[in-house]
Design a protein around this motif. Structure first.
Motif, mmCIF file in Angstrom:
data_model
loop_
_atom_site.group_PDB
_atom_site.id
_atom_site.type_symbol
_atom_site.label_atom_id
_atom_site.label_comp_id
_atom_site.label_asym_id
_atom_site.label_seq_id
_atom_site.Cartn_x
_atom_site.Cartn_y
_atom_site.Cartn_z
ATOM 1 N N ASP A 5 11.296 3.267 -6.918
ATOM 2 C CA ASP A 5 11.927 4.483 -7.453
ATOM 3 C C ASP A 5 11.103 5.742 -7.204
ATOM 4 O OD1 ASP A 5 14.159 3.126 -8.438
ATOM 5 O OD2 ASP A 5 13.123 2.635 -10.310
ATOM 6 N N LYS A 6 9.987 5.617 -6.506
ATOM 7 C CA LYS A 6 9.170 6.801 -6.232
ATOM 8 C C LYS A 6 9.600 7.464 -4.933
ATOM 9 C CE LYS A 6 5.144 5.275 -8.855
ATOM 10 N NZ LYS A 6 3.711 4.918 -8.841
ATOM 11 N N GLU A 7 9.434 8.788 -4.893
ATOM 12 C CA GLU A 7 9.749 9.530 -3.673
ATOM 13 C C GLU A 7 8.620 9.340 -2.666
ATOM 14 O OE1 GLU A 7 11.771 13.724 -3.243
ATOM 15 O OE2 GLU A 7 9.605 14.025 -3.344
ATOM 16 N N MET A 8 8.990 9.178 -1.403
ATOM 17 C CA MET A 8 7.985 9.000 -0.358
ATOM 18 C C MET A 8 8.326 9.877 0.847
ATOM 19 S SD MET A 8 6.814 5.541 1.741
ATOM 20 C CE MET A 8 6.114 4.744 0.288
ATOM 21 N N LYS A 9 7.335 10.630 1.291
ATOM 22 C CA LYS A 9 7.463 11.389 2.524
ATOM 23 C C LYS A 9 6.710 10.637 3.608
ATOM 24 C CE LYS A 9 6.453 15.815 4.775
ATOM 25 N NZ LYS A 9 5.872 17.172 4.630
ATOM 26 N N VAL A 10 7.391 10.351 4.704
ATOM 27 C CA VAL A 10 6.793 9.598 5.806
ATOM 28 C C VAL A 10 6.678 10.515 7.021
ATOM 29 C CG1 VAL A 10 6.980 7.588 7.314
ATOM 30 C CG2 VAL A 10 7.830 7.465 4.952
ATOM 31 N N THR A 11 5.441 10.767 7.425
ATOM 32 C CA THR A 11 5.193 11.600 8.602
ATOM 33 C C THR A 11 4.879 10.684 9.781
ATOM 34 O OG1 THR A 11 4.340 13.398 7.232
ATOM 35 C CG2 THR A 11 3.767 13.435 9.579
ATOM 36 N N VAL A 12 5.703 10.779 10.802
ATOM 37 C CA VAL A 12 5.580 9.895 11.961
ATOM 38 C C VAL A 12 4.474 10.413 12.883
ATOM 39 C CG1 VAL A 12 6.771 8.928 13.961
ATOM 40 C CG2 VAL A 12 8.017 9.289 11.806
ATOM 41 N N LEU A 13 3.592 9.520 13.276
ATOM 42 C CA LEU A 13 2.470 9.909 14.131
ATOM 43 C C LEU A 13 2.601 9.354 15.544
ATOM 44 C CD1 LEU A 13 -0.428 9.411 11.545
ATOM 45 C CD2 LEU A 13 0.858 11.501 12.058
ATOM 46 N N GLU A 14 2.823 8.050 15.658
ATOM 47 C CA GLU A 14 2.899 7.450 16.999
ATOM 48 C C GLU A 14 3.716 6.164 16.974
ATOM 49 O OE1 GLU A 14 -0.479 5.280 19.365
ATOM 50 O OE2 GLU A 14 -0.525 7.409 19.949
ATOM 51 N N ARG A 15 4.539 5.982 18.005
ATOM 52 C CA ARG A 15 5.278 4.723 18.143
ATOM 53 C C ARG A 15 4.369 3.718 18.846
ATOM 54 N NH1 ARG A 15 9.688 2.529 21.882
ATOM 55 N NH2 ARG A 15 11.189 1.469 20.517
ATOM 56 N N MET A 16 4.211 2.552 18.242
ATOM 57 C CA MET A 16 3.286 1.565 18.784
ATOM 58 C C MET A 16 3.979 0.518 19.651
ATOM 59 S SD MET A 16 0.533 1.016 15.689
ATOM 60 C CE MET A 16 1.678 0.177 14.582
ATOM 61 N N ARG A 17 5.217 0.192 19.302
ATOM 62 C CA ARG A 17 5.956 -0.780 20.118
ATOM 63 C C ARG A 17 7.431 -0.739 19.739
ATOM 64 N NH1 ARG A 17 7.618 -5.274 17.304
ATOM 65 N NH2 ARG A 17 6.457 -5.862 15.407
ATOM 66 N N GLY A 18 8.253 -1.391 20.564
ATOM 67 C CA GLY A 18 9.666 -1.524 20.262
ATOM 68 C C GLY A 18 9.932 -2.716 19.369
ATOM 69 N N GLU A 19 11.207 -2.951 19.069
ATOM 70 C CA GLU A 19 11.593 -4.059 18.205
ATOM 71 C C GLU A 19 11.594 -5.368 18.990
ATOM 72 O OE1 GLU A 19 14.649 -4.376 14.597
ATOM 73 O OE2 GLU A 19 15.673 -4.127 16.513
ATOM 74 N N LYS A 20 11.166 -6.433 18.332
ATOM 75 C CA LYS A 20 11.123 -7.751 18.961
ATOM 76 C C LYS A 20 11.774 -8.791 18.046
ATOM 77 C CE LYS A 20 6.635 -7.084 21.295
ATOM 78 N NZ LYS A 20 5.234 -7.619 21.391
ATOM 79 N N LYS A 21 12.304 -9.840 18.669
ATOM 80 C CA LYS A 21 12.797 -10.981 17.904
ATOM 81 C C LYS A 21 11.816 -12.127 18.102
ATOM 82 C CE LYS A 21 16.746 -14.031 17.179
ATOM 83 N NZ LYS A 21 18.157 -14.321 17.511
ATOM 84 N N PHE A 22 11.420 -12.764 16.998
ATOM 85 C CA PHE A 22 10.421 -13.830 17.062
ATOM 86 C C PHE A 22 11.070 -15.176 16.777
ATOM 87 C CE2 PHE A 22 8.252 -9.906 16.090
ATOM 88 C CZ PHE A 22 7.210 -9.920 17.011
#
Length: 309
Positions: free
Chosen positions: A269-286
């Motif tokens: 229930d808390k507010e969160m601000k997310v600042t994007v810095l760098e994309r590390m990888r794409g999505e994967k299926k394991f």
């Protein structure tokens, strides 16, 4: 900064330097317009004035069912205008009825008659009024008849790429955060609240905060894993964000999950601000849960290395 939600609230003053636009993203091109606006106001002793619209005109013109993918919400834009030194902001309620206003009628009734204008600053591609029929030619015609000057600000480029809101949206979908941040002149960020998830991250040994965006029309970066800063109650934490459909578990629902490095506490229930810095990888299926756990460990270590450099 004075913020007006109705033209009736605005006091007329011919001594005004003014610009008009949607300004989604308030990128470097928009910032150049604001810089010219401030300089004109200072040079001529005028008040600086920005006219913008809420909701985004596309909501009305294209339809409520069409996704908007806003780079900045009206709250974010308002904050950025103030930081840029804008003195006055009028936020016009963009309705279907308002969208039918011919450009000459809008400019005369709102700008010339109600706000007042000595200097008008516009972007090189600015369009306004019913059917986006208004442009620089109409404004210059009105300027000649009503004694105000017009300055057109050209495109701002990074290399051979012209900065635009549509280009930034495309880059965000592609996860090209480095170029996005250059075009914005700051890091892209998201604002939302932490909501209950399925506890899958905690069961895997890596608790995550599931984020519900404060504005459903806010753009979400392309699927993948990102190094981010997560701010909660004034404290920023080095974090890892996963945006995706969790293909390993076949949920089919796009989720935003943030793992705060070294944090142990209740975030619900808390507010969160997310600042994007760098994309590390794409999505994967394991194939297995253990493979996923090992990848999460690798992602966390990569994020730690990023923050330590």
């Amino acid at each position: 900064m004075n913020i007006y939600r109705s033209i009736q609230e605005v006091g007329f003053d011919k001594k005004t330097a003014l610009t008009i636009g949607t300004f989604d993203g308030l990128h470097l091109g928009h910032q150049e317009i604001l810089s010219v606006l401030k300089n004109k106001a200072a040079e001529k002793g005028l008040r600086s004035f920005v006219v913008t619209f809420e909701p985004h005109p596309r909501t009305v013109v294209i339809g409520l069912g069409s996704p908007l993918h806003l780079i900045t919400t009206i709250e974010e834009k308002t904050e950025l205008f103030e930081k840029a030194g804008v003195e006055n902001l009028l936020i016009i309620n963009f309705t279907e009825e308002f969208s039918q206003t011919p450009p000459e009628v809008f400019f005369r009734e709102y700008i010339i008659d109600k706000i007042g204008v000595t200097s008008c600053i516009i972007g090189y591609d600015h369009r306004f009024g019913k059917g986006r029929d208004g442009g620089e030619d109409i404004i210059r015609g009105l300027a000649a008849a009503n004694s105000f000057d017009v300055t057109t600000v050209g495109a701002v480029q990074i290399g051979d790429i012209i900065i635009s809101s549509s280009k930034i949206r495309h880059l965000l979908f592609e996860g090209e955060t480095g170029l996005v941040h250059k075009m914005l002149g700051r890091n892209f960020s998201l604002l939302g609240h932490v909501v209950k998830g399925d506890q899958r991250g905690r069961l895997l040994g890596f608790p995550t905060a599931n984020i519900r965006l404060s504005n459903k029309d806010k753009i979400i970066p392309g699927v993948g894993v990102y190094a981010v800063k997560a701010e909660v109650e004034g404290t920023a934490y080095n974090s890892v964000m996963n945006v995706g459909y969790r293909p390993t578990f076949v949920t089919g629902e796009l989720t935003i999950e943030v793992h705060l490095l070294g944090f142990d506490g209740d975030l619900y229930d808390k507010e969160m601000k997310v600042t994007v810095l760098e994309r590390m990888r794409g999505e994967k299926k394991f194939i297995s849960k253990n493979d996923l756990i090992e990848q999460i460990k690798t992602d966390i270590q990569k994020a730690k290395d990023f923050f330590n450099n």
